[in-house]
Design an enzyme around this catalytic site. Structure first.
Site, mmCIF file in Angstrom:
data_model
loop_
_atom_site.group_PDB
_atom_site.id
_atom_site.type_symbol
_atom_site.label_atom_id
_atom_site.label_comp_id
_atom_site.label_asym_id
_atom_site.label_seq_id
_atom_site.Cartn_x
_atom_site.Cartn_y
_atom_site.Cartn_z
ATOM 1 N N LYS A 65 -7.686 -35.270 31.130
ATOM 2 C CA LYS A 65 -9.023 -34.763 30.767
ATOM 3 C C LYS A 65 -10.034 -35.842 31.122
ATOM 4 O O LYS A 65 -9.933 -36.988 30.665
ATOM 5 C CB LYS A 65 -9.052 -34.468 29.267
ATOM 6 C CG LYS A 65 -10.433 -34.125 28.754
ATOM 7 C CD LYS A 65 -10.351 -33.671 27.312
ATOM 8 C CE LYS A 65 -11.727 -33.536 26.701
ATOM 9 N NZ LYS A 65 -11.702 -32.911 25.389
HETATM 10 C C1 R5P Z 1 -13.375 -36.655 22.798
HETATM 11 O O1 R5P Z 1 -12.668 -37.617 22.792
HETATM 12 C C2 R5P Z 1 -12.889 -35.361 22.402
HETATM 13 O O2 R5P Z 1 -11.608 -35.114 22.944
HETATM 14 C C3 R5P Z 1 -13.785 -34.177 22.667
HETATM 15 O O3 R5P Z 1 -13.082 -33.070 22.272
HETATM 16 C C4 R5P Z 1 -14.203 -34.054 24.104
HETATM 17 O O4 R5P Z 1 -15.144 -35.024 24.410
HETATM 18 C C5 R5P Z 1 -14.629 -32.663 24.576
HETATM 19 O O5 R5P Z 1 -15.656 -32.156 23.901
HETATM 20 P P1 R5P Z 1 -17.109 -32.012 24.515
HETATM 21 O O6 R5P Z 1 -17.044 -30.905 25.515
HETATM 22 O O7 R5P Z 1 -17.934 -31.677 23.322
HETATM 23 O O8 R5P Z 1 -17.481 -33.324 25.149
#
Ligand code: R5P
Length: 274
Positions: A180
Site C-alpha cells: 500500500k
Molecule cells: C495509515 O497508516 C492507514 O493505514 C490509513 O488507513 C491509510 O492512510 C488510508 O487511509 P486514507 O485513504 O484516509 O489515507
C-alpha cells in the site's frame, strides 16, 4: 520449482482480497483510530462500517473495530485486512515508533484474509519497522496469511517516485504480498519495479470527489490492483456515492466523468457520516 501446494492458503486468501476475475480490489481503510482516536467519519464506527461495507471488497481495520463495531451478520464473508502494527498516537510527533500489536494466533482466530504492517522508511525507526514487517511475514506465511505492507510517509518526506519506489521495493523484497503506497507521478514505474506484487493506493487527506476519483483512475491505469481509500470515502458528504464511484472505476473501468455520474446519482438522500 516452487511447491504450489505450500501456497494454497496464501492464494486462497489473496483471492478473497483481490478479485481473481479482474485482479482488482476496492479496500476500505477504517483503521485510523489506532493512532488518531475518534477520527471524523469514524466517530460512530459501527454506523460507518455498516453503511459502507456492502460496497467494498475488503475491510482494512483493527482488532478493536472488528470486536466492537461489526455485527457478525453484517460482516458476512467480507474479508478483513487486519492492522497488526501500532503503538503510537498523533499526540507524539514521531509516529514511526511502532511495534507489532496483535498476535498471529489472534489473527487466525478472527479468520482474517491478511494482516497489515506499516513501515517508516527513512525515519528514526526504519529498522524496527522493517523488522516488524519481516517478523510478521515470517510468522504469517507459516499459516498461509498474506501480509500487506503500508509504506507510511513521515511529515518531512516527499511523496515522489524516488521515495515511494524505494519504500515499496523494500517491502517487496521483505516478502510483502500486497504493497500500500501513495500515488505519485510516473506511478507505472513504481508498479513495474515491484511487479508482480499487487499495489494498492492510499487516499490521503480528504480532497474532493473529482480529485479522489482522478487518483483512483490514474492508479489503476498505471497498473495498481486498486485502492485502499479511507477519508476520501467516509468524510465525503455522499460516502455511498463515493465508494460506488470508486468501484465503478476499479471494477467497471469507468472514466472519471462516468464515475462522477455514479456519484451524483447517489446524492439525493446522501448522509454525512459522523
Ligand atoms: C495509515 O497508516 C492507514 O493505514 C490509513 O488507513 C491509510 O492512510 C488510508 O487511509 P486514507 O485513504 O484516509 O489515507
Amino acid at each position: 520449482m516452487a511447491n504450489a501446494y505450500l501456497d494454497v492458503g496464501i492464494q486462497s486468501r489473496m483471492n478473497r482480497i483481490i478479485n481473481p476475475k479482474d485482479n482488482r480490489v476496492v479496500m476500505l481503510a477504517v483503521d485510523h483510530p489506532y493512532f488518531q482516536g475518534p477520527t471524523t467519519g469514524l466517530r460512530n464506527m459501527s454506523a460507518t462500517i455498516k453503511t459502507l461495507l456492502p460496497y467494498c471488497d475488503c475491510l482494512m481495520t483493527t482488532r478493536g473495530a472488528v470486536r466492537s463495531n461489526i455485527a457478525r451478520e453484517d460482516l458476512g464473508s467480507k474479508p478483513i485486512m487486519l492492522r497488526v502494527s501500532g503503538g503510537n498516537s498523533v499526540l507524539f510527533d514521531e509516529l514511526s515508533d511502532e511495534q507489532i500489536t496483535v498476535s498471529m494466533e489472534e489473527a487466525i482466530r478472527m479468520d482474517v484474509a491478511g494482516v497489515a504492517v506499516s513501515v517508516f522508511i527513512g525515519s528514526a525507526n526504519q529498522q524496527q519497522t522493517i523488522l516488524n514487517l519481516t517478523d510478521t511475514i515470517n510468522c504469517a506465511e507459516e499459516y498461509g496469511i498474506p501480509v500487506l505492507a503500508v509504506t507510511a510517509v513521515g511529515k518531512n518526506m516527499a511523496r515522489d517516485l524516488r521515495y515511494l519506489g524505494l519504500a515499496s521495493r523494500i517491502c517487496q523484497d521483505a516478502g510483502a504480498r500486497i504493497i500500500k503506497t501513495y500515488y505519485c507521478e510516473e506511478f507505472s514505474k513504481l508498479v513495474d519495479w515491484v511487479a508482480p506484487t499487487a499495489v494498492v493506493v492510499a487516499g490521503g487527506k480528504y480532497s474532493s470527489p473529482p480529485d479522489a476519483l482522478q487518483m483512483a483512475y490514474d492508479s489503476v491505469q498505471a497498473g495498481a490492483a486498486g485502492v485502499d481509500f479511507g477519508r476520501n470515502i467516509f468524510q465525503d458528504e455522499n460516502p455511498v456515492g463515493m465508494i460506488k464511484a470508486i468501484g465503478a472505476i476499479v471494477h467497471g473501468n469507468h472514466t472519471v466523468k462516468e464515475a462522477l455520474d455514479v456519484y451524483k446519482a447517489c446524492m439525493p438522500g446522501a448522509k454525512k457520516l459522523e
